[in-house]
Scaffold this active site. Structure first.
Site, short mmCIF file in Angstrom:
data_model
loop_
_atom_site.label_atom_id
_atom_site.label_comp_id
_atom_site.label_asym_id
_atom_site.label_seq_id
_atom_site.Cartn_x
_atom_site.Cartn_y
_atom_site.Cartn_z
N LYS A 77 -5.13 -2.33 15.56
CA LYS A 77 -4.29 -3.53 16.06
C LYS A 77 -3.97 -4.02 17.07
O LYS A 77 -4.77 -5.30 17.54
CB LYS A 77 -2.74 -3.53 15.54
N LYS A 122 -8.28 -1.03 3.07
CA LYS A 122 -7.73 -1.18 2.28
C LYS A 122 -7.09 -2.28 2.08
O LYS A 122 -7.21 -3.42 3.02
CB LYS A 122 -6.34 0.27 3.19
N LYS A 172 -1.85 -6.22 3.90
CA LYS A 172 -0.70 -7.74 4.01
C LYS A 172 -1.53 -9.02 5.59
O LYS A 172 -1.55 -10.23 5.75
CB LYS A 172 0.81 -7.44 4.89
P1 AMP Z 1 3.45 -1.96 5.34
O1 AMP Z 1 2.97 -3.48 4.50
O2 AMP Z 1 2.49 -2.12 6.37
O3 AMP Z 1 4.84 -1.78 5.64
O4 AMP Z 1 3.99 -0.52 4.15
C1 AMP Z 1 4.74 -0.44 3.52
C2 AMP Z 1 3.88 1.01 2.74
O5 AMP Z 1 3.16 0.21 2.06
C3 AMP Z 1 4.10 2.19 3.93
O6 AMP Z 1 4.88 2.93 3.43
C4 AMP Z 1 2.32 1.57 3.60
O7 AMP Z 1 1.76 3.11 3.58
C5 AMP Z 1 2.17 1.42 1.85
N1 AMP Z 1 0.82 0.80 2.42
C6 AMP Z 1 -0.14 -0.22 2.66
N2 AMP Z 1 -0.69 -1.02 2.91
C7 AMP Z 1 -0.71 0.19 1.30
C8 AMP Z 1 -2.18 0.08 0.50
N3 AMP Z 1 -3.91 -0.86 0.89
N4 AMP Z 1 -2.68 1.07 -0.46
C9 AMP Z 1 -1.42 1.89 -0.32
N5 AMP Z 1 -0.44 2.09 0.09
C10 AMP Z 1 0.05 0.69 1.40
#
Ligand code: AMP
Ligand code: TRP
Length: 326
Positions: A113, A193, A196
């Site tokens: 980031k 991966k 968002k």
């Molecule tokens: P965040 O959107 O970064 O707050 O992520 C929320 C949850 O989703 C966290 O537990 C992340 O590890 C999981 N997560 C985010 N992106 C992925 C992805 N591409 N595949 C699997 N899990 C994900």
């Protein structure tokens, strides 16, 4: 026997995608049957990178609604916005005093980031706030996707360091990472991966995407050379990502998917994946439509009130441990 505690968080900026759902949220929902669950929309984490100030409160409520539509149940779990419980940041400050800056500068998410958008103290301290979220409630287990593993390691280190310096206070929490779906990949670059923050909307499927959008995104999804539908992350990451997604949405074994679609070509397979994803997400979309904004906001305020009471009880013990209580 006393039930164990689960904690997890999700950032409200950007829309919830199938990576979030398959990697983390499905476990959040399931764990509610057997654990005391505490789930948080981590708005303070989200403001460490560029965000849309004018729409932030709205986005935050949108995230809460999607989670409720997925099955996070505010009657069974404690569910609230992180910034409404100030004990999170108080504990983060205290944990910061036992965190080495060297260890923080090795966090891969920070480096990624900071490379993209520049660094700030909040972004640097982000993993300490996450550790505080978890340790605040003495959580035993944390359901997350694979990308959070390193942050969980830091959390475990901080729990141990605190306990040895100030006395036994925190359980050392275990991550709960699913065997499949822990790292759903981008539809446009299957070596990265699904995220968002990717500027290309076509790289991710949102939990609330309508059927035509899902069909179009999957049609455009990058596949690999050859034409065989077979799981092989080394040489066929694009197809493997779709096979895994289909398996998780339908509950069909990977071998059965390979047997059915193996030689039928990518086009037919992608259409079938689209229908599987659409069917899997349909109940969430319809639950979302039935949620009322004012009622969701009322539930979130009630959650914060309950969380503050619980968190304050725990923080009094921490203040005593570190010498801040009279
Ligand atoms: P965040 O959107 O970064 O707050 O992520 C929320 C949850 O989703 C966290 O537990 C992340 O590890 C999981 N997560 C985010 N992106 C992925 C992805 N591409 N595949 C699997 N899990 C994900
Ligand atoms: N850092 C997590 C992510 O980006 C979100 C998060 C914040 C979290 N606090 C947490 C996850 C505590 C689990 C537990 O996905």
């Amino acid at each position: 026997m006393e039930r164990k505690t689960v904690f997890s968080g999700l950032q409200p900026t950007g829309n919830v995608h199938v990576g979030n759902y398959l990697g983390a949220l499905r476990n959040w929902v399931k764990l509610q049957d057997d654990y005391d669950c505490i789930y948080c929309i981590v708005d303070l984490h989200a403001i460490t990178t560029e965000y849309d100030i004018a729409h932030f409160a709205n986005d935050r409520r949108g995230a809460a609604k999607v989670l409720m539509a997925c099955g996070v149940d505010p009657e069974r779990s404690l569910f609230y916005y992180q910034s409404q419980v100030p004990q999170h940041t108080e504990l983060a400050w205290i944990l910061g005093t036992i965190t080495g800056t060297g260890q923080l500068s090795r966090m891969t998410q920070f480096k990624d980031k900071a490379d993209k958008a520049g660094s700030n103290l909040g972004l640097f301290a982000y993993p300490v706030l996450m550790a505080a979220d978890i340790l605040l409630y003495r959580a035993d287990a944390v359901p997350v996707g694979e990308d959070q593993k390193q942050h969980l390691e830091l959390t475990r280190d901080l729990a141990e360091r605190f306990n040895s310096r100030f006395g036994d206070e925190f359980p050392v929490p275990d991550p709960i990472i699913p065997e499949h779906g822990a790292r759903v990949m981008s539809l446009q670059d299957p070596t990265a991966k699904m995220s968002k923050s990717d500027p290309d909307e076509g790289s991710r499927i949102l939990v609330l995407d309508d059927p035509d959008t899902i069909r179009a995104k999957l049609k455009r999804a990058v596949t690999d050379s050859g034409s065989e539908v077979r799981l092989d992350w080394e040489t066929k990451p694009g197809v493997s990502n779709l096979i895994e997604m289909m398996s998780l949405f339908t509950g069909t074994a990977i071998a059965d998917i390979e047997a059915e679609y193996g030689s039928g070509g990518y086009g037919r397979f992608k259409e079938a994946v689209a229908e599987a994803v659409i069917a899997g997400l349909a109940p969430i979309r319809s639950a979302y439509r039935n949620l009322d904004d004012a009622e969701v906001e009322r539930l979130m305020q009630r959650g914060a009130l309950d969380a503050r009471t619980k968190a304050e009880g725990f923080q009094q013990k921490v203040r005593k441990r570190v010498g801040l209580a009279g």
